[in-house]
Write a protein that holds these residues in place. Structure first.
Motif, PDB file in Angstrom:
ATOM      1  N   ASP A 156      -6.268  55.560 125.524  1.00  0.00           N
ATOM      2  CA  ASP A 156      -5.405  54.381 125.668  1.00  0.00           C
ATOM      3  C   ASP A 156      -5.298  53.686 124.310  1.00  0.00           C
ATOM      4  N   VAL A 157      -4.234  53.959 123.621  1.00  0.00           N
ATOM      5  CA  VAL A 157      -4.066  53.364 122.286  1.00  0.00           C
ATOM      6  C   VAL A 157      -2.720  52.647 122.213  1.00  0.00           C
ATOM      7  N   SER A 158      -2.791  51.355 121.910  1.00  0.00           N
ATOM      8  CA  SER A 158      -1.578  50.540 121.719  1.00  0.00           C
ATOM      9  C   SER A 158      -1.771  49.666 120.490  1.00  0.00           C
ATOM     10  N   PHE A 159      -0.815  49.661 119.605  1.00  0.00           N
ATOM     11  CA  PHE A 159      -0.840  48.714 118.483  1.00  0.00           C
ATOM     12  C   PHE A 159       0.541  48.634 117.853  1.00  0.00           C
ATOM     13  N   THR A 160       0.715  47.620 117.043  1.00  0.00           N
ATOM     14  CA  THR A 160       2.000  47.408 116.378  1.00  0.00           C
ATOM     15  C   THR A 160       1.761  47.373 114.878  1.00  0.00           C
ATOM     16  N   VAL A 161       2.683  47.929 114.119  1.00  0.00           N
ATOM     17  CA  VAL A 161       2.587  47.837 112.658  1.00  0.00           C
ATOM     18  C   VAL A 161       3.812  47.076 112.176  1.00  0.00           C
ATOM     19  N   ASN A 162       3.588  46.071 111.359  1.00  0.00           N
ATOM     20  CA  ASN A 162       4.707  45.270 110.857  1.00  0.00           C
ATOM     21  C   ASN A 162       5.210  45.803 109.528  1.00  0.00           C
ATOM     22  N   ARG A 163       6.497  45.558 109.278  1.00  0.00           N
ATOM     23  CA  ARG A 163       7.114  46.030 108.028  1.00  0.00           C
ATOM     24  C   ARG A 163       6.362  45.459 106.820  1.00  0.00           C
ATOM     25  N   GLY A 164       6.088  46.319 105.853  1.00  0.00           N
ATOM     26  CA  GLY A 164       5.447  45.879 104.611  1.00  0.00           C
ATOM     27  C   GLY A 164       3.934  45.761 104.709  1.00  0.00           C
ATOM     28  N   GLU A 165       3.381  46.189 105.837  1.00  0.00           N
ATOM     29  CA  GLU A 165       1.941  46.055 106.050  1.00  0.00           C
ATOM     30  C   GLU A 165       1.208  47.329 105.606  1.00  0.00           C
TER      31      GLU A 165
END
Ligand SMILES: Nc1ncnc2c1ncn2[C@@H]1O[C@H](COP(=O)(O)OP(=O)(O)OP(=O)(O)O)[C@@H](O)[C@H]1O
Length: 327
Positions: free
Chosen positions: A28-37
């Motif tokens: 169970d893997v959920s995450f968000t990556v933001n632009r420029g990170e």
């Protein structure tokens, strides 16, 4: 903050070929990556990092869950979404060893449909940026591992994709080259407006480079937080006292009562005492114990917590650990 990658409830199970045993690599893997990170994906061996990275770049299909790249579902809009991603998975294995540095760049640029003439300027720029200009006519198999790694990242840059995925970019590099690669990655984000996801065991990479880290253990996320928040969260007040001589039995007794987890290393010439304080005021109790005898105190040093200790602290409890999130 604009999310560029959104990973939701990913799951992947492998079936071992010989034994048919099931391996629940990602549960169970959920995450968000933001632009420029610059995001660090961490975890002990076998935690599921490579499986997650391979699903994000479309090399593996998840059993369930979704991956969205720039708003595009990477299964429904496979080609359009993958256009936004480049990956360096096994560093130097991405390259052609019998071609020169420039030929590799020309070959991979050509693969993307660009003519030699069109990309010449871009290749010169990358050779300059990656400090490979003086090696442009060298065969890749003659390059050091660090140079090969830099070239593999330069190849990934050719695609002008928004996101670059890197699996262990500093593995096997010496201290100096590791530093150079970290520096380059920082410049890539700053000067070329890219987003980077790094899977790594190198805690210098995390502490030095990543703004945020997602820690995976046994296929699940156990931490998703900014590195500076984690550093604060785990900022124990740990001190090392150096004494020219020994502590008395009474001092040792008091230390045991007040700081049960202290570590005392007696030595007639130079003893060491390591103490963790729950509250900063407790330092006065430590002073009281130390001044009971005439044993000279040579120094009292505050130990700084490093990311490696934090990482160990987070993963050692396994999946039963509560998710660590300070914000
Ligand atoms: N093709 C495969 N077939 C069967 N099991 C696999 C396969 N690939 C990976 N695994 C298993 O899945 C689990 C997760 O592996 P994965 O490579 O994703 O972990 P990782 O976090 O990248 O580990 P490492 O840090 O050691 O590279 C491990 O138990 C691994 O043995």
């Amino acid at each position: 903050m604009e999310p560029i990658i959104e990973v939701k409830n990913l799951m992947k199970t492998y079936k071992k070929r010989r034994t048919k045993e099931l391996v629940h690599a990602v549960t169970d893997v959920s995450f968000t990556v933001n632009r420029g990170e610059i995001l660090g994906l961490l975890g002990p061996n076998g935690a599921g990092k490579t499986t997650t990275i391979k699903m994000i770049c479309g090399l593996l299909i998840p059993d369930s869950g979704t991956i969205t790249v720039n708003g595009l579902n990477n299964q429904k809009k496979r080609f359009d979404s993958l256009r936004h991603i480049s990956a360096v998975l096994e560093g130097n294995r991405n390259l052609y060893w019998r071609l020169t540095v420039r030929e590799n760049l020309e070959y991979f640029a050509g693969n993307r449909g660009a003519s030699r003439k069109e990309v010449a300027g871009k290749i010169d720029d990358l050779l300059e940026k990656f400090r490979l200009k003086d090696k442009e006519n060298e065969l890749v198999n003659r390059l050091s591992r660090g140079m090969q790694q830099k070239l593999a990242i330069a190849v990934a840059m050719l695609a002008e994709s928004d996101v670059i995925l890197l699996d262990e970019p500093t593995l096997g590099l010496d201290v100096e080259t590791g530093y150079e690669v970290r520096q380059l990655l920082r410049e890539i984000v700053r000067d070329y407006n890219r987003t980077i996801i790094i899977s790594t065991h190198d805690m210098d990479v995390v502490q030095d480079l990543c703004e945020r880290t997602v820690i995976v253990n046994q296929g699940k996320i156990v931490t998703d937080d900014r590195v500076e928040n984690l550093m604060k969260l785990f900022d124990i007040r740990s001190y090392t006292v150096t004494l020219s001589g020994l502590l008395s039995a009474q001092q040792q007794q008091l230390l045991l009562q007040q700081f049960p987890n202290h570590v005392y290393t007696p030595d007639t010439v130079q003893s060491k005492l390591e103490v963790d304080l729950a509250k900063s005021e407790e330092i006065y109790n430590l002073f009281d114990v130390l001044k009971m005898e005439a044993t000279p105190v040579e120094s009292i040093d505050r130990n700084t917590v490093n990311f490696e200790q934090i990482f160990m602290q987070i993963v050692k409890g396994g999946t039963n650990d509560a998710m660590v999130k300070s914000s």
